[in-house]
Design a protein around this motif. Structure first.
Motif, PDB file in Angstrom:
ATOM      1  N   GLY A 128       7.544  18.687   1.300  1.00 45.59           N
ATOM      2  CA  GLY A 128       8.837  19.138   1.806  1.00 45.59           C
ATOM      3  C   GLY A 128       9.870  19.404   0.737  1.00 45.59           C
ATOM      4  O   GLY A 128      10.542  20.445   0.745  1.00 45.59           O
ATOM      5  N   LEU A 129      10.003  18.486  -0.235  1.00 46.24           N
ATOM      6  CA  LEU A 129      11.023  18.654  -1.268  1.00 46.24           C
ATOM      7  C   LEU A 129      10.760  19.884  -2.152  1.00 46.24           C
ATOM      8  O   LEU A 129      11.661  20.702  -2.349  1.00 46.24           O
ATOM      9  CB  LEU A 129      11.126  17.382  -2.121  1.00 46.24           C
ATOM     10  N   PRO A 130       9.539  20.071  -2.684  1.00 50.41           N
ATOM     11  CA  PRO A 130       9.291  21.290  -3.468  1.00 50.41           C
ATOM     12  C   PRO A 130       9.481  22.577  -2.670  1.00 50.41           C
ATOM     13  O   PRO A 130       9.990  23.573  -3.198  1.00 50.41           O
ATOM     14  CB  PRO A 130       7.836  21.125  -3.923  1.00 50.41           C
ATOM     15  N   LEU A 131       9.069  22.586  -1.399  1.00 48.86           N
ATOM     16  CA  LEU A 131       9.253  23.787  -0.586  1.00 48.86           C
ATOM     17  C   LEU A 131      10.737  24.108  -0.419  1.00 48.86           C
ATOM     18  O   LEU A 131      11.150  25.273  -0.536  1.00 48.86           O
ATOM     19  CB  LEU A 131       8.609  23.599   0.790  1.00 48.86           C
ATOM     20  N   LEU A 132      11.541  23.089  -0.159  1.00 49.15           N
ATOM     21  CA  LEU A 132      12.976  23.317   0.013  1.00 49.15           C
ATOM     22  C   LEU A 132      13.604  23.810  -1.286  1.00 49.15           C
ATOM     23  O   LEU A 132      14.373  24.783  -1.291  1.00 49.15           O
ATOM     24  CB  LEU A 132      13.657  22.023   0.466  1.00 49.15           C
ATOM     25  N   VAL A 133      13.274  23.155  -2.403  1.00 47.79           N
ATOM     26  CA  VAL A 133      13.826  23.553  -3.699  1.00 47.79           C
ATOM     27  C   VAL A 133      13.391  24.968  -4.065  1.00 47.79           C
ATOM     28  O   VAL A 133      14.201  25.793  -4.518  1.00 47.79           O
ATOM     29  CB  VAL A 133      13.388  22.549  -4.788  1.00 47.79           C
ATOM     30  N   PHE A 134      12.114  25.278  -3.850  1.00 45.89           N
ATOM     31  CA  PHE A 134      11.610  26.611  -4.164  1.00 45.89           C
ATOM     32  C   PHE A 134      12.280  27.677  -3.309  1.00 45.89           C
ATOM     33  O   PHE A 134      12.720  28.725  -3.813  1.00 45.89           O
ATOM     34  CB  PHE A 134      10.090  26.661  -3.951  1.00 45.89           C
ATOM     35  N   GLY A 135      12.360  27.457  -1.997  1.00 41.33           N
ATOM     36  CA  GLY A 135      12.949  28.454  -1.109  1.00 41.33           C
ATOM     37  C   GLY A 135      14.408  28.726  -1.422  1.00 41.33           C
ATOM     38  O   GLY A 135      14.837  29.886  -1.492  1.00 41.33           O
ATOM     39  N   PRO A 158       0.831  -1.209   0.000  1.00 35.19           N
ATOM     40  CA  PRO A 158       0.000   0.000   0.000  1.00 35.19           C
ATOM     41  C   PRO A 158       0.861   1.254   0.000  1.00 35.19           C
ATOM     42  O   PRO A 158       2.031   1.227   0.373  1.00 35.19           O
ATOM     43  CB  PRO A 158      -0.805  -0.131   1.304  1.00 35.19           C
ATOM     44  N   MET A 159       0.246   2.343  -0.420  1.00 39.83           N
ATOM     45  CA  MET A 159       0.945   3.624  -0.439  1.00 39.83           C
ATOM     46  C   MET A 159       1.257   4.078   0.991  1.00 39.83           C
ATOM     47  O   MET A 159       0.426   3.975   1.886  1.00 39.83           O
ATOM     48  CB  MET A 159       0.099   4.675  -1.157  1.00 39.83           C
ATOM     49  N   ASP A 160       2.476   4.575   1.171  1.00 39.10           N
ATOM     50  CA  ASP A 160       2.880   5.179   2.438  1.00 39.10           C
ATOM     51  C   ASP A 160       2.412   6.637   2.417  1.00 39.10           C
ATOM     52  O   ASP A 160       3.146   7.541   2.038  1.00 39.10           O
ATOM     53  CB  ASP A 160       4.406   5.079   2.589  1.00 39.10           C
ATOM     54  N   TRP A 161       1.148   6.850   2.806  1.00 39.39           N
ATOM     55  CA  TRP A 161       0.554   8.186   2.673  1.00 39.39           C
ATOM     56  C   TRP A 161       1.256   9.241   3.515  1.00 39.39           C
ATOM     57  O   TRP A 161       1.474  10.360   3.023  1.00 39.39           O
ATOM     58  CB  TRP A 161      -0.936   8.129   3.013  1.00 39.39           C
ATOM     59  N   PRO A 162       1.637   8.982   4.765  1.00 41.92           N
ATOM     60  CA  PRO A 162       2.388  10.002   5.502  1.00 41.92           C
ATOM     61  C   PRO A 162       3.711  10.357   4.824  1.00 41.92           C
ATOM     62  O   PRO A 162       4.074  11.535   4.726  1.00 41.92           O
ATOM     63  CB  PRO A 162       2.619   9.346   6.875  1.00 41.92           C
ATOM     64  N   VAL A 212      10.515  25.239   6.565  1.00 40.59           N
ATOM     65  CA  VAL A 212       9.424  24.264   6.596  1.00 40.59           C
ATOM     66  C   VAL A 212       9.782  23.029   5.756  1.00 40.59           C
ATOM     67  O   VAL A 212       9.541  21.885   6.175  1.00 40.59           O
ATOM     68  CB  VAL A 212       8.112  24.900   6.089  1.00 40.59           C
ATOM     69  N   GLY A 213      10.373  23.257   4.568  1.00 45.68           N
ATOM     70  CA  GLY A 213      10.767  22.137   3.722  1.00 45.68           C
ATOM     71  C   GLY A 213      11.790  21.241   4.396  1.00 45.68           C
ATOM     72  O   GLY A 213      11.688  20.008   4.349  1.00 45.68           O
ATOM     73  N   ALA A 214      12.791  21.845   5.059  1.00 44.68           N
ATOM     74  CA  ALA A 214      13.820  21.067   5.749  1.00 44.68           C
ATOM     75  C   ALA A 214      13.220  20.274   6.908  1.00 44.68           C
ATOM     76  O   ALA A 214      13.582  19.103   7.136  1.00 44.68           O
ATOM     77  CB  ALA A 214      14.925  21.998   6.253  1.00 44.68           C
ATOM     78  N   ILE A 215      12.298  20.891   7.649  1.00 47.08           N
ATOM     79  CA  ILE A 215      11.648  20.193   8.766  1.00 47.08           C
ATOM     80  C   ILE A 215      10.835  19.001   8.262  1.00 47.08           C
ATOM     81  O   ILE A 215      10.910  17.888   8.805  1.00 47.08           O
ATOM     82  CB  ILE A 215      10.756  21.167   9.562  1.00 47.08           C
ATOM     83  N   LEU A 216      10.058  19.224   7.202  1.00 45.93           N
ATOM     84  CA  LEU A 216       9.232  18.146   6.661  1.00 45.93           C
ATOM     85  C   LEU A 216      10.077  16.991   6.139  1.00 45.93           C
ATOM     86  O   LEU A 216       9.733  15.815   6.336  1.00 45.93           O
ATOM     87  CB  LEU A 216       8.331  18.686   5.550  1.00 45.93           C
ATOM     88  N   LEU A 217      11.186  17.297   5.474  1.00 41.16           N
ATOM     89  CA  LEU A 217      12.056  16.233   4.976  1.00 41.16           C
ATOM     90  C   LEU A 217      12.749  15.497   6.110  1.00 41.16           C
ATOM     91  O   LEU A 217      13.011  14.289   6.021  1.00 41.16           O
ATOM     92  CB  LEU A 217      13.083  16.811   4.004  1.00 41.16           C
ATOM     93  N   THR A 218      13.065  16.208   7.195  1.00 38.82           N
ATOM     94  CA  THR A 218      13.641  15.550   8.373  1.00 38.82           C
ATOM     95  C   THR A 218      12.641  14.581   8.993  1.00 38.82           C
ATOM     96  O   THR A 218      12.979  13.439   9.340  1.00 38.82           O
ATOM     97  CB  THR A 218      14.076  16.593   9.410  1.00 38.82           C
TER      98      THR A 218
END
Length: 478
Positions: free
Chosen positions: A214-221, A202-206, A241-247
């Motif tokens: 996270g990845l688009p936010l980090l790349v965009f910022g 199954p898809m890992d939804w979280p 926010v992107g770095a926190i989400l990826l962590t």
């Protein structure tokens, strides 16, 4: 008498056909990421939109590319890499046509984002299919073929973007993809291998939510900070926010029983060393692509097309070295090829760190060819070496990880080097000599970053040599 080549080392006509089909799809996706950039002003005039809004045609596409990468591995495992590739090619053609028919800037941005999502799945799916079909003893040679679009795209995009806009109009920046997609779809449907998906997890939804935000936010910022030369609230907030989400994503992936991406692969020292090389070379390579064009545009006052031609030797050197890199990677192992490539890259970058406003174009072209050869001997062997180090069933996990690292490294490199260049341009003399000195200063940083990568590459050499000795000993006792 000539010794026969073992079947698992011989590149068959079927593999060459597979590489041709997948390379065509890769050319389409990578070409589109650059071809539009030279025509943003024209698109803004035709659709009556300010440049700040039009910029999202390029930015939205790149963010969508990044957002799709994490899910590419799961989709390949769940539906099959070949099936995913074919669907993405078809969607890419549809969204390209819709971009060309857009009557407002808002419509164009929406279709461009959707085009980026399909392209972001298209390239990793092709790479996964390619790596699985090639096998460990042919991977270096075959991945070198698939890497060609990555290095030719900036050159072709700059040249053809200007020509298509001037001669045929901006819609052809997108319509040009349609016939290429039709050819790719027809040949892919006929000749791509059909695999039966075995991984129905199954898809890992979280994990999906954390990574795709996270990845688009980090790349965009990071990209915004580099573009503006400073960190405003939006850019800085996106990075944090992107770095926190990826962590959080990394912590979740290490704890989950069936994660979206298997980050436990980093427990292997060879995989980790290859990952560091890929990240740092993304930082040094893609970041450096913005520096030398500034020299030709602002110091030598060349046109955009002229600048594209004058920076083409870098890509040509890279493409010329790729077949050699692939051959030696399969024959002696990628680690020593990477180490050699890094040394050549440093040798080719030092003269650019000493650039002046009067340097010969022939000399600069020769230096770029040398640097390009070093890059060709480094990046693709690093990818092939990292993939060889993992079991075949883990390739759909490893490939997106490497793509993410390269994307993040490229964004950080662009931001850091842009900031360094902007700082020297504002603090130094506002003359041609001052601009050349600032560009040279930035290339010293590129040299240093490249030299740092020698450390993990030496570790990789030792690990690879030890594993080869273990494998040889195992065969001797078998």
């Amino acid at each position: 008498m000539k010794q026969a080549v073992p079947d698992d080392e011989r590149i068959t006509p079927a593999l060459w056909g597979l590489s041709s089909i997948l390379t065509l799809g890769g050319v389409m996706s990578m070409f589109t990421s650059t071809v539009v950039n030279v025509a943003l002003g024209t698109v803004g005039e035709k659709l009556d939109a300010p440049l700040g809004t039009v910029q999202w045609i390029a930015t939205g596409y790149l963010i969508a590319l990044a957002a799709a990468i994490p899910v590419s591995g799961w989709a390949s495992r769940r539906y099959g890499a070949a099936r995913l590739w074919l669907v993405c090619v078809a969607l890419f053609a549809v969204f390209s046509a819709l971009c060309a028919m857009a009557t407002s800037i808002e419509m164009l941005i929406v279709f461009r984002v959707l085009q980026g999502l399909s392209g972001g799945l298209l390239v990793p799916a092709g790479q996964i299919l390619f790596a699985t079909a090639a096998g460990p003893k042919r991977l270096g040679r075959m991945m070198s073929v698939l890497s060609i679009p990555i290095y030719l795209a900036p050159v072709l995009g700059t040249l053809f973007g200007s020509l298509l806009t001037d001669r045929l109009g901006w819609p052809w920046l997108f319509l040009v993809n349609v016939p290429v997609a039709v050819i790719s779809l027809a040949t892919g449907w006929r000749w791509l291998p059909r695999e039966t998906p075995r991984d129905a997890q199954p898809m890992d939804w979280p994990g999906l939510a954390l990574s795709m935000v996270g990845l688009p936010l980090l790349v965009f910022g990071v990209a915004q900070i580099g573009e503006m030369g400073r960190a405003d609230a939006l850019a800085l907030g996106s990075v944090i926010v992107g770095a926190i989400l990826l962590t959080v994503f990394a912590v979740h992936a290490l704890r989950a029983r069936k994660p979206l991406l298997n980050l436990r692969l980093f427990g292997d020292s060879a995989f980790s060393s290859a990952a560091v090389v890929i990240f740092c070379m993304g930082l040094a390579l893609f970041g450096a692509m913005i520096v030398l064009p500034v020299y030709y545009l602002n110091v030598r006052h060349e046109s955009l097309v002229g600048t594209g031609l004058l920076t083409a030797p870098l890509a040509l050197g890279t493409v010329a070295a790729l077949p050699l890199a692939g051959r030696f990677t399969d024959r002696i192992g990628g680690a020593r090829v990477i180490l050699t490539g890094l040394i050549v890259t440093v040798i080719g970058t030092v003269p650019l760190a000493m650039i002046t406003e009067h340097d010969s174009y022939w000399w600069l072209s020769a230096v770029q060819v040398i640097r390009g050869c070093g890059i060709g001997l480094t990046t693709t062997p690093a990818l092939a070496t990292g993939l060889v180090m993992v079991p075949k069933e883990q390739i759909p996990h490893a490939m997106p990880i490497f793509n993410m690292l390269q994307r993040i490294g490229g964004s950080f490199g662009t931001s850091i080097l842009t900031a360094l260049l902007a700082y020297r341009l504002t603090t130094g003399p506002h003359t041609a000599a001052g601009t050349a000195a600032a560009i040279g200063y930035t290339h010293w940083w590129i040299t240093g970053i490249t030299a740092i990568v020698l450390v993990p590459s030496v570790i990789l050499v030792r690990i690879e040599a030890a594993r080869r000795r273990e494998a040889a000993a195992g065969l001797a006792t078998a």
